[in-house]
Design an enzyme around this catalytic site. Sequence first.
Site, PDB file in Angstrom:
ATOM      1  N   LYS A  96      33.879  36.847  29.802  1.00 34.35           N
ATOM      2  CA  LYS A  96      34.715  37.687  30.675  1.00 34.35           C
ATOM      3  C   LYS A  96      36.185  37.380  30.420  1.00 34.35           C
ATOM      4  O   LYS A  96      36.559  36.210  30.251  1.00 34.35           O
ATOM      5  CB  LYS A  96      34.344  37.397  32.140  1.00 34.35           C
ATOM      6  CG  LYS A  96      35.070  38.259  33.162  1.00 34.35           C
ATOM      7  CD  LYS A  96      34.643  37.888  34.588  1.00 34.35           C
ATOM      8  CE  LYS A  96      35.301  38.757  35.645  1.00 34.35           C
ATOM      9  NZ  LYS A  96      34.909  38.381  37.017  1.00 34.35           N
ATOM     10  N   SER A 147      33.214  42.326  39.656  1.00 31.73           N
ATOM     11  CA  SER A 147      34.238  42.582  38.668  1.00 31.73           C
ATOM     12  C   SER A 147      33.800  42.279  37.230  1.00 31.73           C
ATOM     13  O   SER A 147      34.443  42.733  36.288  1.00 31.73           O
ATOM     14  CB  SER A 147      35.482  41.754  38.990  1.00 31.73           C
ATOM     15  OG  SER A 147      35.174  40.375  38.969  1.00 31.73           O
ATOM     16  N   SER A 178      30.935  38.856  42.098  1.00 33.10           N
ATOM     17  CA  SER A 178      31.197  39.477  40.794  1.00 33.10           C
ATOM     18  C   SER A 178      30.257  39.107  39.662  1.00 33.10           C
ATOM     19  O   SER A 178      30.346  39.709  38.598  1.00 33.10           O
ATOM     20  CB  SER A 178      32.630  39.188  40.360  1.00 33.10           C
ATOM     21  OG  SER A 178      33.493  40.033  41.053  1.00 33.10           O
TER      22      SER A 178
HETATM   23  N1  GLN Z   1      34.389  42.495  44.860  1.00 36.46           N
HETATM   24  C1  GLN Z   1      34.963  41.337  45.461  1.00 36.46           C
HETATM   25  C2  GLN Z   1      36.464  41.489  45.477  1.00 36.46           C
HETATM   26  O1  GLN Z   1      36.925  42.517  45.140  1.00 36.46           O
HETATM   27  C3  GLN Z   1      34.547  40.099  44.725  1.00 36.46           C
HETATM   28  C4  GLN Z   1      35.177  39.985  43.391  1.00 36.46           C
HETATM   29  C5  GLN Z   1      34.752  38.760  42.650  1.00 36.46           C
HETATM   30  O2  GLN Z   1      33.732  38.149  42.949  1.00 36.46           O
HETATM   31  N2  GLN Z   1      35.573  38.390  41.702  1.00 36.46           N
HETATM   32  O3  GLN Z   1      37.175  40.629  45.822  1.00 36.46           O
END
Ligand code: GLN
Length: 491
Positions: free
Chosen positions: A82, A157, A181
């Site tokens: 990532k 994400s 994420s």
């Molecule tokens: N979707 C969540 C956010 O927008 C978690 C994102 C993540 O785990 N990086 O913060």
Amino acid sequence: MTNLTELTLTEMQAGLNKGEFSSRELVQAALERLSQVEPALHAFLYIAGEEALAAADEADKKRKSAGATGQSPLLGIPIAVKDVLTVEGLPCTAGSKILEGYVPPFTATSVKRLKDAGAIIIGKTNNDEFAMGSSTEHSAYGYTHNPWDLTRVPGGSSGGSAASVAARCVPAALGTDTGGSVRQPASLCGVTGLKTTYGRISRYGLVAFGSSLDTVGAFGRNAEDVAQIFSVMAGRDQLDATSADMPVPTIDFVGATGQSPLRGLKIGVPKEYFIKGTQPEVEEKVRAAIQQLKTLGAETHEISLPHTEYALPVYYIIAPAEASANLARYDGIRYGPRADAGNLWDVFFKTRGQKFGPEVTRRIMIGTYALSAGYYDAYYGQAQKVRTLIKRDFEAAFREVDLIAAPTAPETAFEIGERVDDPLAMYLEDIFTLPANLAGVPGISFNCGFDKNHLPIGLQLIGSHFREDLLLQVTHAYQQVTDWHKRAPKL
Ligand code: GLN
């Protein structure tokens, strides 16, 4: 010859050890697969083709000189990373224009350990800008498509990593999980994704989002493959003071096979995770999967995690507050591009104003507000107290049960564009994943069926601190008697 990209990580290892193919052939196959599917998916922000081929040749040479025994476990295996984790010499943007062109001079500890074990980095995968989002639509470099249906999101994400594993570009990929994420995109893409205990894997070299919540995790096609990546990355690191000095167990799957492998295991089914608004097919398949765990010997108990409903508001105070502090370092001076301006203040204002995307700006605004004098106690301080209550819910539950089973996400992959302009609808995607991050406990998501549109559904298991071994073993036991995890999208 079999199509090499169809092989799981464990199968690749076996083939390499038997000399059935070389690492160069594996990397070539991955790059060919990418050239076929990447135009439709856009899972990658950077493909390190030449570097990967050179690393493959080196791995092949090493393998020849060392013989089949005494090999590093991941020698010659291609993986993806990532784009919020640094790899020395490869661009790292975190999906943001504010890091465009930045090439880090150091490698994240998690990645370095994999490289030292012989893994080959194929490229950097797409993600929501600074990992803020649940669909990968917030990437400043365009969205990633779900391999099961190209009109839908892969989740986020870590959407690029999940999509790249689902689409058989790589057998495994790294993600990060601050609020879901790893697990949520694993669910939406039908792969296995592990969110580790806070502190289990070093955060050194991870572009910081919410420092008390950020964790590094892994995607693979099954629990066995994920376990291999996990064991190599985990463990104390001098470079991250919050990394835990806990022994890393070798994960034994022998006990997870055979008759009644889960005998005596107590699984808690929290009533707060089966709520109105969840897609009916999700609940149905998740309940069926829990039933399947029972046939393997587990007992189930209805439990309550009474503060669950506060997880979302608490997370959306704490995560933006920490993000606003972490993102202060992007000033146009230290990293990436710099806006032209007559004085230093204007350099800051203009660079940040032009280069941060709308979701990141929103979080900085919320976070700065929640931390400002006069509001700190009412928002941030209060959120931290409620966070403790959420953590205690889990502690109480784990005195009664060994792990918790629930849906990963309230619904299957949604259409691209459906939520991107509605932040609250997007935030609701994480309703079942956020609590584990607030408590610091590990979780895993894996495919347990499909909805009527042939979109994958994820079962989430949550364990107590440092019990990744149990999560992986139970997932493995399930995957021995089902084949959902073997289904591949037609691309
Ligand atoms: N979707 C969540 C956010 O927008 C978690 C994102 C993540 O785990 N990086 O913060």
